[in-house]
Design a protein around this motif. Structure first.
Motif, PDB file in Angstrom:
ATOM      1  N   THR A   1       6.556   4.471  -2.906  1.00 40.58           N
ATOM      2  CA  THR A   1       6.064   5.393  -1.886  1.00 40.58           C
ATOM      3  C   THR A   1       4.673   4.996  -1.402  1.00 40.58           C
ATOM      4  OG1 THR A   1       7.316   7.149  -2.978  1.00 40.58           O
ATOM      5  CG2 THR A   1       5.722   7.821  -1.329  1.00 40.58           C
ATOM      6  N   SER A   2       3.800   4.622  -2.323  1.00 39.72           N
ATOM      7  CA  SER A   2       2.434   4.261  -1.953  1.00 39.72           C
ATOM      8  C   SER A   2       2.384   2.982  -1.132  1.00 39.72           C
ATOM      9  CB  SER A   2       1.574   4.116  -3.205  1.00 39.72           C
ATOM     10  OG  SER A   2       1.488   5.350  -3.892  1.00 39.72           O
ATOM     11  N   VAL A   3       3.244   2.001  -1.458  1.00 43.34           N
ATOM     12  CA  VAL A   3       3.303   0.765  -0.673  1.00 43.34           C
ATOM     13  C   VAL A   3       3.623   1.079   0.785  1.00 43.34           C
ATOM     14  CG1 VAL A   3       4.661  -1.330  -0.259  1.00 43.34           C
ATOM     15  CG2 VAL A   3       3.897  -0.780  -2.586  1.00 43.34           C
ATOM     16  N   TYR A   4       4.566   1.981   1.012  1.00 43.18           N
ATOM     17  CA  TYR A   4       5.065   2.202   2.367  1.00 43.18           C
ATOM     18  C   TYR A   4       4.362   3.329   3.123  1.00 43.18           C
ATOM     19  CZ  TYR A   4       8.678  -1.292   1.904  1.00 43.18           C
ATOM     20  OH  TYR A   4       9.319  -2.505   1.769  1.00 43.18           O
ATOM     21  N   THR A   5       3.673   4.233   2.417  1.00 40.83           N
ATOM     22  CA  THR A   5       2.952   5.306   3.107  1.00 40.83           C
ATOM     23  C   THR A   5       1.481   4.994   3.330  1.00 40.83           C
ATOM     24  OG1 THR A   5       2.393   6.455   1.044  1.00 40.83           O
ATOM     25  CG2 THR A   5       4.473   7.073   2.138  1.00 40.83           C
ATOM     26  N   GLY A   6       0.960   4.023   2.590  1.00 38.76           N
ATOM     27  CA  GLY A   6      -0.463   3.708   2.729  1.00 38.76           C
ATOM     28  C   GLY A   6      -1.363   4.761   2.119  1.00 38.76           C
ATOM     29  N   THR A   7      -0.835   5.511   1.149  1.00 42.35           N
ATOM     30  CA  THR A   7      -1.659   6.517   0.491  1.00 42.35           C
ATOM     31  C   THR A   7      -1.193   6.682  -0.951  1.00 42.35           C
ATOM     32  OG1 THR A   7      -2.633   8.719   0.730  1.00 42.35           O
ATOM     33  CG2 THR A   7      -0.270   8.519   1.200  1.00 42.35           C
ATOM     34  N   THR A   8      -1.729   7.670  -1.635  1.00 44.18           N
ATOM     35  CA  THR A   8      -1.493   7.852  -3.062  1.00 44.18           C
ATOM     36  C   THR A   8      -0.755   9.169  -3.318  1.00 44.18           C
ATOM     37  OG1 THR A   8      -3.607   8.993  -3.337  1.00 44.18           O
ATOM     38  CG2 THR A   8      -3.617   6.577  -3.553  1.00 44.18           C
TER      39      THR A   8
ATOM     40  N   THR B   1      -8.352  -5.499  -3.312  1.00 42.75           N
ATOM     41  CA  THR B   1      -7.480  -4.808  -2.369  1.00 42.75           C
ATOM     42  C   THR B   1      -6.682  -3.791  -3.158  1.00 42.75           C
ATOM     43  OG1 THR B   1      -5.722  -6.471  -2.623  1.00 42.75           O
ATOM     44  CG2 THR B   1      -7.290  -6.795  -0.813  1.00 42.75           C
ATOM     45  N   GLU B   2      -6.179  -2.784  -2.467  1.00 41.58           N
ATOM     46  CA  GLU B   2      -5.445  -1.725  -3.148  1.00 41.58           C
ATOM     47  C   GLU B   2      -4.099  -1.507  -2.473  1.00 41.58           C
ATOM     48  OE1 GLU B   2      -9.193   0.807  -4.997  1.00 41.58           O
ATOM     49  OE2 GLU B   2      -8.282   1.524  -3.125  1.00 41.58           O
ATOM     50  N   ILE B   3      -3.147  -1.018  -3.233  1.00 36.28           N
ATOM     51  CA  ILE B   3      -1.781  -0.845  -2.755  1.00 36.28           C
ATOM     52  C   ILE B   3      -1.705  -0.057  -1.447  1.00 36.28           C
ATOM     53  CG2 ILE B   3       0.368   0.378  -3.289  1.00 36.28           C
ATOM     54  CD1 ILE B   3       0.275  -2.407  -4.500  1.00 36.28           C
ATOM     55  N   PRO B   4      -2.480   1.019  -1.271  1.00 38.13           N
ATOM     56  CA  PRO B   4      -2.399   1.738   0.005  1.00 38.13           C
ATOM     57  C   PRO B   4      -2.897   0.948   1.217  1.00 38.13           C
ATOM     58  CG  PRO B   4      -3.247   3.192  -1.703  1.00 38.13           C
ATOM     59  CD  PRO B   4      -3.235   1.798  -2.286  1.00 38.13           C
ATOM     60  N   ASP B   5      -3.442  -0.257   0.995  1.00 38.82           N
ATOM     61  CA  ASP B   5      -3.876  -1.089   2.123  1.00 38.82           C
ATOM     62  C   ASP B   5      -2.713  -1.802   2.807  1.00 38.82           C
ATOM     63  OD1 ASP B   5      -6.482  -0.385   1.457  1.00 38.82           O
ATOM     64  OD2 ASP B   5      -6.854  -2.203   0.296  1.00 38.82           O
ATOM     65  N   ILE B   6      -1.559  -1.866   2.149  1.00 38.19           N
ATOM     66  CA  ILE B   6      -0.447  -2.656   2.693  1.00 38.19           C
ATOM     67  C   ILE B   6       0.071  -2.072   4.001  1.00 38.19           C
ATOM     68  CG2 ILE B   6       1.905  -3.480   2.274  1.00 38.19           C
ATOM     69  CD1 ILE B   6       1.227  -3.480  -0.735  1.00 38.19           C
ATOM     70  N   ALA B   7       0.407  -0.794   3.998  1.00 39.37           N
ATOM     71  CA  ALA B   7       0.978  -0.178   5.199  1.00 39.37           C
ATOM     72  C   ALA B   7       0.019  -0.214   6.383  1.00 39.37           C
ATOM     73  CB  ALA B   7       1.428   1.256   4.903  1.00 39.37           C
ATOM     74  N   PRO B   8      -1.288   0.099   6.198  1.00 42.98           N
ATOM     75  CA  PRO B   8      -2.208  -0.026   7.332  1.00 42.98           C
ATOM     76  C   PRO B   8      -2.340  -1.453   7.847  1.00 42.98           C
ATOM     77  CG  PRO B   8      -3.162   1.372   5.646  1.00 42.98           C
ATOM     78  CD  PRO B   8      -1.933   0.755   5.049  1.00 42.98           C
ATOM     79  N   THR B   9      -2.246  -2.431   6.955  1.00 44.39           N
ATOM     80  CA  THR B   9      -2.337  -3.833   7.389  1.00 44.39           C
ATOM     81  C   THR B   9      -1.156  -4.190   8.281  1.00 44.39           C
ATOM     82  OG1 THR B   9      -3.521  -4.450   5.362  1.00 44.39           O
ATOM     83  CG2 THR B   9      -2.473  -6.229   6.593  1.00 44.39           C
TER      84      THR B   9
ATOM     85  N   SER C   1      -1.993   8.182   5.676  1.00 37.76           N
ATOM     86  CA  SER C   1      -2.613   6.935   5.214  1.00 37.76           C
ATOM     87  C   SER C   1      -4.084   7.116   4.847  1.00 37.76           C
ATOM     88  CB  SER C   1      -2.470   5.864   6.299  1.00 37.76           C
ATOM     89  OG  SER C   1      -3.070   4.657   5.869  1.00 37.76           O
ATOM     90  N   THR C   2      -4.458   6.563   3.697  1.00 38.11           N
ATOM     91  CA  THR C   2      -5.854   6.534   3.271  1.00 38.11           C
ATOM     92  C   THR C   2      -6.337   5.111   3.015  1.00 38.11           C
ATOM     93  OG1 THR C   2      -5.109   6.916   0.988  1.00 38.11           O
ATOM     94  CG2 THR C   2      -5.843   8.840   2.249  1.00 38.11           C
ATOM     95  N   GLY C   3      -5.421   4.136   3.068  1.00 37.06           N
ATOM     96  CA  GLY C   3      -5.793   2.742   2.893  1.00 37.06           C
ATOM     97  C   GLY C   3      -6.419   2.190   4.160  1.00 37.06           C
ATOM     98  N   LYS C   4      -6.817   0.935   4.090  1.00 39.14           N
ATOM     99  CA  LYS C   4      -7.445   0.281   5.243  1.00 39.14           C
ATOM    100  C   LYS C   4      -6.831  -1.096   5.441  1.00 39.14           C
ATOM    101  CE  LYS C   4     -11.256  -1.533   2.415  1.00 39.14           C
ATOM    102  NZ  LYS C   4     -10.606  -1.159   1.145  1.00 39.14           N
TER     103      LYS C   4
ATOM    104  N   GLN D   1      -8.916  -9.859   6.351  1.00 41.45           N
ATOM    105  CA  GLN D   1      -8.822 -11.293   6.083  1.00 41.45           C
ATOM    106  C   GLN D   1      -7.408 -11.822   6.268  1.00 41.45           C
ATOM    107  OE1 GLN D   1      -9.994  -8.894   3.981  1.00 41.45           O
ATOM    108  NE2 GLN D   1     -11.420  -9.756   2.472  1.00 41.45           N
ATOM    109  N   VAL D   2      -6.425 -10.941   6.134  1.00 34.22           N
ATOM    110  CA  VAL D   2      -5.018 -11.338   6.199  1.00 34.22           C
ATOM    111  C   VAL D   2      -4.579 -11.625   7.629  1.00 34.22           C
ATOM    112  CG1 VAL D   2      -2.663 -10.437   5.921  1.00 34.22           C
ATOM    113  CG2 VAL D   2      -4.351 -10.134   4.097  1.00 34.22           C
ATOM    114  N   LEU D   3      -5.141 -10.876   8.576  1.00 37.27           N
ATOM    115  CA  LEU D   3      -4.633 -10.890   9.946  1.00 37.27           C
ATOM    116  C   LEU D   3      -5.177 -12.066  10.731  1.00 37.27           C
ATOM    117  CD1 LEU D   3      -4.912  -7.065  10.614  1.00 37.27           C
ATOM    118  CD2 LEU D   3      -2.924  -8.365   9.832  1.00 37.27           C
ATOM    119  N   ASP D   4      -4.286 -12.774  11.388  1.00 40.69           N
ATOM    120  CA  ASP D   4      -4.655 -13.966  12.155  1.00 40.69           C
ATOM    121  C   ASP D   4      -5.175 -13.530  13.529  1.00 40.69           C
ATOM    122  OD1 ASP D   4      -4.961 -16.449  13.152  1.00 40.69           O
ATOM    123  OD2 ASP D   4      -2.836 -17.007  13.089  1.00 40.69           O
TER     124      ASP D   4
END
Length: 555
Positions: free
Chosen positions: A94-101, A524-532, A545-548, A552-555
Motif C-alpha cells: 500500500t505504501s509503495v503505491y499510495t506514496g504515504t504511510t 530515500t523512503e518507500i513513500p517517495d516511489i509513487a510521487p516519483t 501522498s506524503t513522499g517526495k 536524481q532519478v528523473l532524466d
C-alpha cells in the motif's frame, strides 16, 4: 562591413540556437520532456521480503539481463528505507503505491483489531463481493480498507479511465492493494487443490477467456516438481550450510536439504499451495504476467498502462528457511532469470525504451536469531507465555481486571476505554502505567503510548518510524518495540515487522523511459516511489501522498 557581420552573427544565434523560441515552442506543443514523460507502460515490481543486500551478496551469480540490467542501466537508490512500522506485506504494498504511510492510508497490518467492530479484520477482505474463478471464499476481496488513492488510480483518472491497470501476485493483498480502487483487474493464485488464478466480483463478473485458458493449460501442474539448485550447490558460498537447525521443513522431510522432493511437491493434482514456498511460484507469476501483457494488449495505444507485479515466493521461502539459507540464494538466482524473461517480453511487446519500471520490496527481514545467537551476537526470542502471565497479574492487581486489555496484535495493546472510564481513570494515565510495566519485560526495548503519538511530532529514530505507522482511528493504545535481534516467532526461519533497520532497508531500482542512469547514497523512503512516478508521468500525486519525488532519478 564589420557591423554587417556582427548583426548577421547575432541574428544567426537567435534563429538557429537550440534554445531559440521556435525550438522551445515545439517541445511545449508536445509536452514531451518539458511537462512529462509518456511511456507506453509503467511496470511496478515488488519483491516480497527482499533485503537490499540480496543485490550485493548474490550479484556475481546474476546474469546480465535481470537484476544487473536494472542496476547497471537504471538508477539504484542504495539507502532506501521503510519509514514506518509494522513492516509487513499489506502496509508495504500500500505504501509503495499510495506514496504515504499507514498513518494516512489506513492499512496498519496484514490483519488488525478493528476497534469499532470489536473484531479482527484482514487488510483486503470484503464480504460484499464474491469469488470469481473458484467456489471457495478466496476471492472475496477488495481494496475498500485503503482510504486513499494509488498512483495506479491517479493514472486512470488522469486519462479518463482510458489507461489500463492490471495487478498480479500469488498473494491476494499483493495484487488488490497495488491495483488500487480503479484497477481493470487484480489476479491472485488460489492454491489448495485447485491451482488457479482467481479474482473478485469487485473487478468483473467472470474470468476473461485468456485467464481460463491459462488455468487449464497445465502450467501450474508443471511446477509441481522437485526443487533442485539452479547451479552447483558448492558454488553457493554466499549462504550458510545446507543442513542446519535454523531452517524449517516441508511436510515429509527429515532434513532441510536439497533436493526438496516431497510427495506434496510431486503430486500434480493436489496441494498447489506448496508451489508458493518454492521459487517456481515466482516463475508461475512471470508466466501469468507475460500472458497478461500480451492478451490485455498493455502498452499498445496512446494511453499509458500500468502492470503491477508482486513476487511472493521470496517471502514464503524466507519465512521457512531464513535469509542466510541456500534456499534463499537459489530463489533469487531463479528470480533473476524470471526477471530477464519478463524484460525480454517487455522489449518485444512494448518496445525497448518505451516502458518505465521500478523494483522495490514490501519489507526486508531479520537473520534467524538462533543463528545470530550462536555467532555470539545479541539475539533471541520473546517468552510470550511468561510476559502474558506477568501482565495478567499486573492488571488484576492494579485495576482489578485483566479485561482492560482487549487485544494485542502487531506489537500493539488495545485497551477497553469503557472500563477505564468506569474506573474513573484517564486514558493517558493508564496507557503510561501499562507502558512502564511492559518496558520491564523480557526482550522489550522501548514502549510508546498513543498519547505520545498524538501530542508529539517525531522527526528521527524509532519514534518517527512508529508515528508514521500510527493511525489515529485504527491503531492501538500502547506500541511495543523489541530489542534488536529479538522476535516473536519460531526458532527456524526469518520474519519481519519491526522498525529495526534490518526490516526497513530494501532495494529501490528505477529503469527505462524518463529514468536517468546512476545511483545515490542519499536516504530515500518507500513513500517517495509513487510521487516519483507521478512526477515523471505528469499526473496528480495520490491524494494522501506524503513522499517526495526523487529528483536524481528523473532524466
Amino acid at each position: 562591413m564589420r557591423s554587417y557581420l556582427v548583426i548577421t552573427f547575432v541574428l544567426s544565434l537567435f534563429f538557429f540556437s537550440p534554445n531559440s523560441y521556435g525550438q522551445n515552442r515545439g517541445k511545449s506543443d508536445t509536452g514531451e520532456d518539458v511537462l512529462r514523460t509518456k511511456p507506453k507502460l509503467v511496470v511496478g515490481i515488488v519483491v516480497d521480503q527482499m533485503r537490499y543486500d540480496y543485490l550485493t551478496r548474490f550479484y556475481d551469480h546474476y546474469g546480465k539481463d535481470g537484476f544487473k540490467r536494472l542496476v547497471e542501466q537504471g538508477f539504484n537508490c542504495k539507502n532506501n528505507h521503510f519509514n514506518y512500522a509494522p513492516t509487513s506485506t499489506g502496509p508495504g504494498h500500500t505504501s509503495v503505491y499510495t506514496g504515504t504511510t499507514p498513518s494516512n492510508h489506513g492499512i496498519i497490518g496484514n490483519n488488525w483489531y478493528d476497534k469499532e467492530a470489536d473484531t479482527d479484520v484482514y487488510c483486503a477482505s470484503d464480504d460484499e463481493y464474491t469469488s470469481i474463478g473458484t467456489i471457495s471464499d478466496a476471492g472475496k476481496m477488495s481494496p475498500h480498507r485503503m482510504t486513499v488513492t494509488t498512483v495506479t488510480d491517479e493514472l486512470r483518472l488522469h486519462n479518463q479511465m482510458r489507461s489500463k491497470t492490471i495487478a498480479i501476485a500469488l498473494k491476494d493483498r499483493g495484487a488488490v492493494l497495488p491495483g488500487g480502487h480503479t484497477a481493470n483487474a487484480a489476479y491472485w493464485f488460489h492454491g489448495a487443490d485447485e491451482g488457479k488464478w482467481i479474482t473478485s466480483s469487485f473487478y468483473m463478473d467472470a474470468l476473461p477467456k485468456w485467464v481460463q485458458d491459462f488455468n487449464t493449460s497445465g502450467k501450474a501442474q508443471s511446477y509441481k516438481k522437485a526443487w533442485t539448485t539452479l547451479k552447483d550447490i558448492k558454488d553457493y558460498t554466499e549462504s550458510g550450510t545446507d543442513n542446519n537447525s535454523y531452517e524449517g521443513l516441508f511436510n515429509g522431510e527429515n532434513a532441510p536439504t536439497f533436493p526438496h522432493s516431497t510427495t506434496s511437491l510431486l503430486d500434480k493434482n493436489k496441494d498447489f499451495e506448496i508451489i508458493k514456498a518454492t521459487p517456481f511460484g515466482n516463475s508461475l507469476t512471470t508466466d501469468f504476467a507475460i500472458e497478461a501483457l500480451q492478451k490485455e494488449a498493455l502498452g499498445q495505444d496512446d494511453f499509458t498502462d500500468f502492470l503491477a507485479i508482486s513476487y511472493s515466493s521470496t517471502d514464503y521461502v524466507g519465512h521457512k528457511y531464513g535469509v542466510n539459507s541456500k534456499e534463499i540464494q537459489d530463489t533469487y538466482l531463479r528470480l533473476d532469470q524470471d526477471l530477464a524473461r519478463l524484460f525480454k517480453a517487455l522489449d518485444k511487446t512494448v518496445g525497448e525504451g518505451e516502458y518505465t519500471l521500478f523494483l522495490s520490496a514490501d519489507h526486508a527481514a531479520i537473520e534467524v536469531p538462533a543463528y545470530l545467537r550462536d555467532q555470539k551476537i545479541p539475539a533471541g526470542y520473546v517468552d510470550n507465555d511468561a510476559n502474558s502471565k506477568k501482565l495478567s497479574e499486573f492488571l488484576k492487581y492494579t485495576y482489578g481486571t485483566e479485561d482492560i486489555v482487549k487485544n494485542y496484535s502487531n506489537y500493539q495493546f488495545f485497551l477497553d476505554h469503557k472500563i477505564i472510564k468506569n474506573l474513573d481513570l484517564t486514558l493517558a494515565e493508564v496507557q503510561e502505567e501499562i507502558a512502564l510495566e511492559v518496558l520491564n519485560y523480557d526482550a522489550v526495548d522501548k514502549v510508546y503510548t498513543a498519547d505520545q503519538m498524538w501530542n508529539n511530532e517525531y522527526t528521527t529514530g524509532i519514534p518517527y518510524i512508529l508515528q508514521n505507522g500510527y493511525n489515529q482511528k485504527r491503531s492501538g493504545d500502547i506500541l511495543v518495540v523489541l530489542k534488536p535481534g529479538f522476535i516473536s516467532y519460531s526458532e527456524t526461519g526469518s520474519t519481519h515487522g519491526s522498525p529495526q533497520i534490518y526490516d526497513t532497508h530494501t532495494p529501490l531500482l528505477f529503469y527505462g523511459k524518463g529514468i536517468k542512469p546512476g545511483a545515490t547514497f542519499e536516504r530515500t523512503e518507500i513513500p517517495d516511489i509513487a510521487p516519483t512516478i507521478s512526477a515523471l508521468l505528469g499526473i496528480a500525486f495520490p491524494n494522501g501522498s506524503t513522499g517526495k519525488p526523487i529528483i536524481q532519478v528523473l532524466d
